[in-house]
Motif scaffolding. Structure first.
Motif, PDB file in Angstrom:
ATOM      1  N   LEU A 134       0.814  -1.272   0.023  1.00 14.22           N
ATOM      2  CA  LEU A 134      -0.121   0.029  -0.003  1.00 14.22           C
ATOM      3  C   LEU A 134       1.143   1.112  -0.021  1.00 14.22           C
ATOM      4  N   VAL A 135       1.887   1.423   1.043  1.00 13.66           N
ATOM      5  CA  VAL A 135       2.594   2.390   0.934  1.00 13.66           C
ATOM      6  C   VAL A 135       3.455   2.679  -0.395  1.00 13.66           C
ATOM      7  N   SER A 136       3.963   1.605  -0.751  1.00 11.05           N
ATOM      8  CA  SER A 136       4.760   1.679  -2.105  1.00 11.05           C
ATOM      9  C   SER A 136       3.817   1.989  -3.232  1.00 11.05           C
ATOM     10  N   ALA A 137       2.608   1.462  -3.476  1.00 13.43           N
ATOM     11  CA  ALA A 137       1.566   2.164  -4.265  1.00 13.43           C
ATOM     12  C   ALA A 137       1.235   3.485  -4.167  1.00 13.43           C
ATOM     13  N   LEU A 138       1.108   3.978  -2.898  1.00 19.67           N
ATOM     14  CA  LEU A 138       0.785   5.524  -2.532  1.00 19.67           C
ATOM     15  C   LEU A 138       1.968   6.417  -3.047  1.00 19.67           C
ATOM     16  N   LEU A 139       3.224   5.850  -2.672  1.00 17.92           N
ATOM     17  CA  LEU A 139       4.404   6.605  -3.243  1.00 17.92           C
ATOM     18  C   LEU A 139       4.531   6.833  -4.432  1.00 17.92           C
ATOM     19  N   LEU A 140       4.088   5.536  -5.301  1.00 19.41           N
ATOM     20  CA  LEU A 140       4.467   5.801  -6.882  1.00 19.41           C
ATOM     21  C   LEU A 140       3.580   6.633  -7.387  1.00 19.41           C
ATOM     22  N   GLY A 177      -6.401  11.914 -11.593  1.00 19.44           N
ATOM     23  CA  GLY A 177      -7.568  11.743 -11.385  1.00 19.44           C
ATOM     24  C   GLY A 177      -7.991  10.144 -11.671  1.00 19.44           C
ATOM     25  N   PHE A 178      -7.595   9.922 -12.852  1.00 20.53           N
ATOM     26  CA  PHE A 178      -8.039   8.714 -13.715  1.00 20.53           C
ATOM     27  C   PHE A 178      -7.146   7.714 -13.134  1.00 20.53           C
ATOM     28  N   VAL A 179      -5.950   7.969 -12.858  1.00 23.23           N
ATOM     29  CA  VAL A 179      -4.923   6.739 -12.476  1.00 23.23           C
ATOM     30  C   VAL A 179      -4.681   6.746 -11.006  1.00 23.23           C
ATOM     31  N   PHE A 180      -4.369   7.911 -10.206  1.00 24.22           N
ATOM     32  CA  PHE A 180      -4.144   8.027  -8.864  1.00 24.22           C
ATOM     33  C   PHE A 180      -5.395   7.605  -8.054  1.00 24.22           C
ATOM     34  N   THR A 202      -7.173  -0.578 -18.584  1.00 23.61           N
ATOM     35  CA  THR A 202      -7.432   0.161 -19.892  1.00 23.61           C
ATOM     36  C   THR A 202      -6.720   1.460 -19.786  1.00 23.61           C
ATOM     37  N   VAL A 203      -7.129   2.214 -18.690  1.00 21.12           N
ATOM     38  CA  VAL A 203      -6.646   3.675 -18.324  1.00 21.12           C
ATOM     39  C   VAL A 203      -5.282   3.785 -18.594  1.00 21.12           C
ATOM     40  N   ILE A 204      -4.777   2.818 -17.915  1.00 23.93           N
ATOM     41  CA  ILE A 204      -3.140   2.873 -17.893  1.00 23.93           C
ATOM     42  C   ILE A 204      -2.430   2.629 -19.106  1.00 23.93           C
ATOM     43  N   ALA A 205      -2.899   1.730 -19.786  1.00 23.08           N
ATOM     44  CA  ALA A 205      -2.451   1.557 -21.109  1.00 23.08           C
ATOM     45  C   ALA A 205      -2.749   2.477 -21.986  1.00 23.08           C
ATOM     46  N   THR A 206      -3.836   3.339 -21.998  1.00 25.28           N
ATOM     47  CA  THR A 206      -4.090   4.663 -22.572  1.00 25.28           C
ATOM     48  C   THR A 206      -3.325   5.467 -22.338  1.00 25.28           C
ATOM     49  N   ALA A 207      -2.918   5.793 -21.159  1.00 24.01           N
ATOM     50  CA  ALA A 207      -1.786   6.667 -20.783  1.00 24.01           C
ATOM     51  C   ALA A 207      -0.605   6.689 -21.105  1.00 24.01           C
ATOM     52  N   LEU A 208      -0.139   5.248 -21.277  1.00 28.70           N
ATOM     53  CA  LEU A 208       1.055   4.877 -21.995  1.00 28.70           C
ATOM     54  C   LEU A 208       1.127   5.203 -23.262  1.00 28.70           C
ATOM     55  N   GLY A 227      -0.315   0.774 -11.253  1.00 25.64           N
ATOM     56  CA  GLY A 227      -1.273  -0.190 -11.515  1.00 25.64           C
ATOM     57  C   GLY A 227      -1.116  -1.607 -11.007  1.00 25.64           C
ATOM     58  N   ALA A 228      -0.219  -2.192 -11.285  1.00 23.50           N
ATOM     59  CA  ALA A 228       0.170  -3.547 -10.990  1.00 23.50           C
ATOM     60  C   ALA A 228       0.145  -3.776  -9.519  1.00 23.50           C
ATOM     61  N   LEU A 229       0.312  -2.636  -8.825  1.00 21.06           N
ATOM     62  CA  LEU A 229       0.266  -3.028  -7.267  1.00 21.06           C
ATOM     63  C   LEU A 229      -1.195  -3.023  -6.946  1.00 21.06           C
TER      64      LEU A 229
END
Ligand code: ASC
Length: 230
Positions: free
Chosen positions: A11-17, A55-58, A167-173, A210-212
């Motif tokens: 959780l902390v790793s995801a929040l930091l990222l 918004g859409f990722v974090f 899908t949102v993450i793939a689209t951002a990339l 996203g993976a986390l």
């Protein structure tokens, strides 16, 4: 809770990222690009990556895992549902504003709309996100739907939510790649200038974020205990 320590580390790793991704998006537009404003120029376009990442990722990522935060398990399920719906509503609003910024910028500069794969998949994701929000509100939050309907729609709600998030993450990339190819001309993207390395790194952060989130939310032993359900 089984593996509480491991959950906290993830959780902390995801929040930091996630937080670092928002900072990187801001550093990208302020340090390498034209900053932010609402003037029909590039600084208006720049709201698009900033608001999508925020918004859409974090925020969407956090909305996905709120049920899994162990310290919320003593709170009423209804309160957590409101937080889940509220965070998703904030993410939806930021995504819509970010789309308005792009269309407004394109129209001001006579740039064609909706020709790229990024735009097709991105707009589709926003439309399905809106549908998911309305259906989720009507079925799971309002008190009218029978438990049998809730139970039969819950697997679909979970699956479509996670599909939209991925899908949102793939689209951002795809968006990063597009923007770097468009914007980096001299020196070009192919020569790996600092901005290219910086934004590629931002793409990696978002992918790992996203993976986390997907890992945490798909571990059955980190589910909210059913006896606490309301
Ligand atoms: C809800 C809720 C659940 C599910 C369940 C059906 O609205 O709070 O735990 O739907 O009732 O799977």
């Amino acid at each position: 809770m089984e593996g509480y320590g491991r959950f906290l580390v993830l959780l902390v790793s995801a929040l930091l990222l996630g937080f670092l991704s928002v900072l990187f998006a801001l550093a990208w537009v302020f340090h390498y690009r034209e900053g932010l404003s609402w003037d029909g120029g590039s600084a208006e376009f720049n709201w698009h990556p900033v608001l999508i990442i925020t918004g859409f990722v974090f925020i969407q990522g956090i909305a996905i895992i709120v049920y899994r935060l162990p310290w919320t398990w003593k709170c009423s399920k209804l309160l957590i549902k409101f937080i889940h719906a509220g965070l998703n509503t904030i993410a939806m609003i930021l995504a819509i504003v970010s789309l308005v910024a792009v269309f407004d910028f394109h129209n001001a500069k006579n740039i064609p709309n909706m020709y790229s794969l990024h735009s097709w998949i991105g707009l589709t994701a926003v439309l399905f996100y809106a549908l998911q929000l309305v259906l989720g509100f009507a079925v799971f939050l309002l008190p009218f739907a029978p438990v049998s309907l809730r139970a039969s729609l819950m697997p679909i709600h979970i699956y479509s939510g996670l599909l939209i998030f991925a899908t949102v993450i793939a689209t951002a990339l795809m968006g990063f790649t597009e923007k770097l190819i468009f914007a980096l001309k001299n020196p070009p993207y192919s020569t790996s200038p600092p901005e290219a390395i910086f934004v590629n790194t931002l793409g990696l952060f978002i992918l790992v974020f996203g993976a986390l989130i997907l890992w945490m939310v798909t571990r059955p032993h980190w589910k909210r205990p059913p006896e606490q359900n309301s």
